[in-house]
Write a protein that holds these residues in place. Structure first.
Motif, mmCIF file in Angstrom:
data_model
loop_
_atom_site.group_PDB
_atom_site.id
_atom_site.type_symbol
_atom_site.label_atom_id
_atom_site.label_comp_id
_atom_site.label_asym_id
_atom_site.label_seq_id
_atom_site.Cartn_x
_atom_site.Cartn_y
_atom_site.Cartn_z
ATOM 1 N N LYS A 13 -5.564 0.029 -4.394
ATOM 2 C CA LYS A 13 -6.991 -0.413 -4.326
ATOM 3 C C LYS A 13 -7.459 -0.998 -3.288
ATOM 4 N N ILE A 14 -6.610 -1.950 -2.756
ATOM 5 C CA ILE A 14 -6.847 -2.573 -1.351
ATOM 6 C C ILE A 14 -7.056 -1.485 -0.223
ATOM 7 N N ALA A 15 -6.284 -0.537 -0.331
ATOM 8 C CA ALA A 15 -6.511 0.254 0.857
ATOM 9 C C ALA A 15 -8.080 0.943 0.544
ATOM 10 N N HIS A 16 -8.201 1.598 -0.375
ATOM 11 C CA HIS A 16 -9.439 1.995 -0.813
ATOM 12 C C HIS A 16 -10.885 0.946 -0.422
ATOM 13 N N LYS A 17 -10.736 -0.367 -0.922
ATOM 14 C CA LYS A 17 -11.504 -1.210 -0.517
ATOM 15 C C LYS A 17 -11.807 -1.369 0.945
ATOM 16 N N GLU A 18 -10.483 -1.537 1.853
ATOM 17 C CA GLU A 18 -10.677 -1.580 3.221
ATOM 18 C C GLU A 18 -11.320 -0.471 4.007
ATOM 19 N N ALA A 19 -10.839 0.746 3.552
ATOM 20 C CA ALA A 19 -11.666 2.112 3.852
ATOM 21 C C ALA A 19 -13.092 2.058 3.588
ATOM 22 N N PRO A 85 2.563 -5.407 1.416
ATOM 23 C CA PRO A 85 3.834 -4.705 1.758
ATOM 24 C C PRO A 85 3.797 -3.221 1.480
ATOM 25 N N PHE A 86 4.163 -2.435 2.302
ATOM 26 C CA PHE A 86 4.583 -1.072 2.221
ATOM 27 C C PHE A 86 5.795 -0.616 1.423
ATOM 28 N N GLU A 87 6.667 -1.421 1.087
ATOM 29 C CA GLU A 87 7.851 -0.919 0.278
ATOM 30 C C GLU A 87 7.411 -1.169 -1.188
ATOM 31 N N VAL A 88 8.227 -0.112 -1.714
ATOM 32 C CA VAL A 88 7.838 0.162 -3.300
ATOM 33 C C VAL A 88 8.961 -0.879 -3.961
#
Length: 94
Positions: A13-19, A85-88
């Motif tokens: 969701k954060i990545a979509h908003k930033e894109a 964070p990129f870690e799952v």
């Protein structure tokens, strides 16, 4: 057990908003460039005004426009974008 497709991970969701913000910045850059380049640059060459030895349309669209966009990107990254964070986390996925 897998999560349903509709429940996106918070990171996505954060990545979509930033894109989307990145796309908006590109559109702003194009509007600034196009507006000055074709707005001021469509006049007769004899009627051009000059800033620092450059045609005004070039100075405003390429030089000043680039400076404005650099400042906008710095402000956007500093105050709007978030560190994620990129870690799952296995505990969150259960």
């Amino acid at each position: 057990m897998k999560k349903p497709v509709n429940s996106l991970d918070k990171r996505f969701k954060i990545a979509h908003k930033e894109a989307l913000i990145g796309i908006i910045l590109v559109i702003i850059n194009f509007i600034i460039w196009y507006g000055f380049a074709y707005g001021l640059g469509s006049a007769n060459v004899k009627d051009y005004t000059y800033v620092w030895g450059l045609p005004a349309w070039f100075f405003y669209s390429c030089i000043l426009g680039s400076i404005i966009m650099i400042i906008l990107v710095i402000v956007t990254v500093k105050y709007i974008f978030q560190d994620i964070p990129f870690e799952v986390n296995e505990e969150e996925n259960k």
